[in-house]
Design a protein around this motif. Structure first.
Motif, short mmCIF file in Angstrom:
data_model
loop_
_atom_site.label_atom_id
_atom_site.label_comp_id
_atom_site.label_asym_id
_atom_site.label_seq_id
_atom_site.Cartn_x
_atom_site.Cartn_y
_atom_site.Cartn_z
N VAL A 52 0.85 -1.18 0.00
CA VAL A 52 0.00 0.00 0.00
C VAL A 52 0.88 1.23 0.00
O VAL A 52 1.90 1.28 0.69
CB VAL A 52 -0.91 0.01 1.26
CG1 VAL A 52 -1.73 1.29 1.34
CG2 VAL A 52 -1.81 -1.20 1.29
N THR A 53 0.48 2.23 -0.77
CA THR A 53 1.15 3.53 -0.72
C THR A 53 0.30 4.44 0.15
O THR A 53 -0.51 3.98 0.93
CB THR A 53 1.36 4.09 -2.14
OG1 THR A 53 0.10 4.15 -2.80
CG2 THR A 53 2.32 3.23 -2.94
N ASP A 54 0.47 5.71 0.01
CA ASP A 54 -0.15 6.71 0.88
C ASP A 54 -1.68 6.76 0.69
O ASP A 54 -2.16 7.32 -0.29
CB ASP A 54 0.48 8.07 0.55
CG ASP A 54 0.09 9.14 1.52
OD1 ASP A 54 -0.44 8.83 2.59
OD2 ASP A 54 0.32 10.32 1.20
N GLN A 55 -2.43 6.17 1.62
CA GLN A 55 -3.90 6.21 1.57
C GLN A 55 -4.48 5.82 2.92
O GLN A 55 -3.76 5.41 3.83
CB GLN A 55 -4.45 5.32 0.47
CG GLN A 55 -4.10 3.84 0.61
CD GLN A 55 -4.67 3.04 -0.53
OE1 GLN A 55 -5.88 2.90 -0.64
NE2 GLN A 55 -3.80 2.50 -1.38
N LYS A 56 -5.79 5.96 3.05
CA LYS A 56 -6.48 5.61 4.29
C LYS A 56 -6.60 4.09 4.41
O LYS A 56 -6.93 3.41 3.44
CB LYS A 56 -7.88 6.24 4.30
CG LYS A 56 -8.64 6.02 5.60
CD LYS A 56 -9.99 6.71 5.56
CE LYS A 56 -9.74 8.19 5.55
NZ LYS A 56 -10.90 9.02 5.82
N LEU A 57 -6.32 3.58 5.61
CA LEU A 57 -6.48 2.15 5.91
C LEU A 57 -7.58 1.99 6.94
O LEU A 57 -7.71 2.80 7.86
CB LEU A 57 -5.17 1.56 6.43
CG LEU A 57 -3.98 1.62 5.48
CD1 LEU A 57 -2.72 1.14 6.20
CD2 LEU A 57 -4.24 0.80 4.23
N ARG A 58 -8.33 0.93 6.81
CA ARG A 58 -9.44 0.65 7.72
C ARG A 58 -9.27 -0.77 8.24
O ARG A 58 -9.14 -1.71 7.44
CB ARG A 58 -10.76 0.80 6.97
CG ARG A 58 -11.95 0.99 7.82
CD ARG A 58 -13.16 1.42 6.97
NE ARG A 58 -13.10 2.77 6.46
CZ ARG A 58 -13.43 3.86 7.14
NH1 ARG A 58 -13.86 3.75 8.37
NH2 ARG A 58 -13.35 5.06 6.59
#
Length: 151
Positions: A94-100
């Motif tokens: 994963v690169t720069d983003q929101k994780l849930r």
């Protein structure tokens, strides 16, 4: 199952979401209920390893935290909780983003519970999965103004 005080939930979320480590990680507790919890982490440059992808420790933190809070409401008000093991699999970079992360208790227990967490990216892809055993610590409760249980 005992009825949880909604005021306790709000105070718990406020306490967690303003605590030093979650703040440092840009992570927050979105929701918590019996045997489940949802954590959100807004990734940034500080979460990336030298190859430009989110560091594995970020996923470990999310899984550790989501399993912990999933198991927390079931324990007595005067008890604390600790994760005694953590096993995880990295499934997609994963690169720069929101994780849930969604934590779920698979087997609740009076002394030891077993939980899992799944971490998803913004596209809804499963990017990490893990499990944890949770140990109840009598006498180590989290201080709160609101009572945990209504009954």
């Amino acid at each position: 199952m005992r009825k949880i005080n909604p005021a306790y939930i709000e105070e718990l979320k406020q306490t967690i979401n303003t605590s030093p480590y979650p703040t440092h990680m840009s992570m927050r507790l979105e929701s918590v209920d019996y045997d489940k919890a949802e954590m959100v982490l807004d990734t940034g440059r500080q979460h990336l390893q030298p190859f430009g992808i989110v560091h594995g420790g970020v996923f470990a933190t999310l899984i550790d935290t989501a399993t912990f809070w999933a198991g927390f409401l079931r324990i007595p008000e005067d008890a604390g909780l600790v994760n005694v093991d953590l096993k995880l699999n990295y499934l997609k970079s994963v690169t720069d983003q929101k994780l849930r992360a969604f934590g779920l208790v698979l087997r609740p227990g009076r002394t030891v519970s077993y939980a899992e967490a799944k971490v998803y990216d913004e596209s809804g892809d499963l990017v990490a999965h893990g499990t944890s055993s949770l140990l109840v610590l009598p006498g180590k409760g989290l201080p709160s103004r609101a009572k945990k249980f209504l009954d």
